[in-house]
Design an enzyme around this catalytic site. Structure first.
Site, PDB file in Angstrom:
ATOM      1  N   SER A 157       0.877  -1.323  -0.051  1.00  0.00           N
ATOM      2  CA  SER A 157      -0.046  -0.030   0.103  1.00  0.00           C
ATOM      3  C   SER A 157       0.725   1.293  -0.166  1.00  0.00           C
ATOM      4  CB  SER A 157      -1.125   0.055   1.220  1.00  0.00           C
ATOM      5  OG  SER A 157      -2.117   0.787   1.041  1.00  0.00           O
ATOM      6  N   ASP A 252     -10.424  -3.852  -4.401  1.00  0.00           N
ATOM      7  CA  ASP A 252      -9.489  -2.815  -3.982  1.00  0.00           C
ATOM      8  C   ASP A 252      -9.429  -1.667  -4.786  1.00  0.00           C
ATOM      9  OD1 ASP A 252      -7.329  -0.937  -2.901  1.00  0.00           O
ATOM     10  OD2 ASP A 252      -5.730  -2.489  -3.063  1.00  0.00           O
ATOM     11  N   HIS A 282      -8.300  -4.837  -0.055  1.00  0.00           N
ATOM     12  CA  HIS A 282      -7.035  -4.422   0.202  1.00  0.00           C
ATOM     13  C   HIS A 282      -6.606  -4.711   1.589  1.00  0.00           C
ATOM     14  CE1 HIS A 282      -4.247  -0.946  -0.221  1.00  0.00           C
ATOM     15  NE2 HIS A 282      -4.263  -0.680   1.130  1.00  0.00           N
TER      16      HIS A 282
END
Length: 310
Positions: A157, A252, A282
């Protein structure tokens, strides 16, 4: 179809009234992020040694944590890892379990980097710390038992964003410590949030459009969005970069910009492999206690690392 295990997790969070991240102060959000480890993360993998270090940084010492499994050579191949958390949350403890697993399965040392977070330290503080830590580790490799010629960068991320940015910055500077591999796990690559998955997956799947806006507001100023150090997809030159594994999740908001980044690398002649876990959300790779596919993803990342060391 959403993975049934991921759906069960989302349903459990809803039933328990877990507050959305964007409704919390940064301090409370950090506590929640740390506390939920016990629910979703597997038991930590034993490693031979865990050592806390500190690298000199532009604003003081940068805390690091060095993991070393059994069976490594005197100078070990090394993954420099940047944790996720939207540049606002996360630390050495939130990703301890993942770093241990990558070290053990990837046949390498892992050095986790505790870069500065917003809103206390806004962009580009995290970038500056990530670069400083990577360069220091390369310079000090021999004294730390690390192989300076076999170093990779990775992250999930926000950390995937930093790994991509570090790779670009080192290439642009002609730096000696250009990594062997970029391990980019559902990376944030375009802060403009224009990709279709930001709309199709913007609500209901843990990371929401509201939470993305929350993180951006705490980390970035409006003019920072177009800076390639915040949005590496906007750099414009993706040739001559380290090979990459880009891993995304089907549910996501960041899915499409991860694919776009992999395609940009491939179009420029940089070797890139792309894999989407179509039924996942995610953040899933740290959730191996409740999501079986998380453990599969860790294994694939470890395989990419082992191949990079060869």
């Amino acid at each position: 179809m959403l993975d049934p295990q991921a759906k069960a997790l989302l349903d459990l969070m809803a039933a328990r009234g877990v507050p959305p991240t964007h409704t919390l102060t940064p301090q409370v959000a950090r506590s929640f992020y740390l506390e939920r480890r016990s629910v979703t993360q597997p038991e930590p993998t034993p490693v031979a040694s865990v050592r806390n270090l500190a690298a000199p940084g532009p604003a003081g010492e940068i805390p690091l944590r060095l993991y070393r499994p059994d069976g490594l050579p005197a100078l070990a191949p090394t993954l420099v890892y940047f944790h996720g958390g939207g540049w606002v949350m996360g630390d050495l403890d939130t990703h301890d379990v993942l770093c241990r697993a990558l070290a053990a399965q990837g046949a390498c040392a892992v050095v986790a980097v505790d870069y500065r977070l917003g809103p206390e330290h806004r962009f580009p503080a995290a970038v500056d710390d990530a670069l400083a830590a990577t360069r220091w580790l390369h310079a000090q490799a021999a004294s730390l038992g690390l192989d300076a010629a076999r170093m990779a960068v990775g992250g999930d991320s926000a950390g995937g964003n930093l790994a991509a940015v570090v790779s670009l910055a080192l290439r642009d500077a002609g730096d000696a410590c250009v990594p062997r591999l970029q391990l980019l796990i559902y990376p944030a690559t375009d802060q403009r949030a224009l990709a279709p998955s930001h709309t199709s997956n913007g609500q209901g799947y843990l990371l929401t459009a509201d939470t993305i806006a929350y993180f951006q507001g705490l980390y970035l100023r409006p003019t920072d969005v177009a800076d390639w150090r915040a949005s590496p997809l906007l750099h414009g030159n993706f040739a001559g970069l380290p090979p990459a594994l880009v891993l995304t999740a089907g549910y996501d908001p960041l899915r499409d910009e991860g694919l776009q980044y992999a395609d940009a690398l491939s179009s420029a002649g940089t070797p890139a492999q792309y894999l989407c876990f179509e039924r996942q959300i995610h953040g899933f790779i740290t959730m191996g206690r409740v999501l079986d596919e998380a453990n599969t993803a860790v294994g694939l990342c470890a395989l990419a690392l082992r191949r990079a060391w060869a």
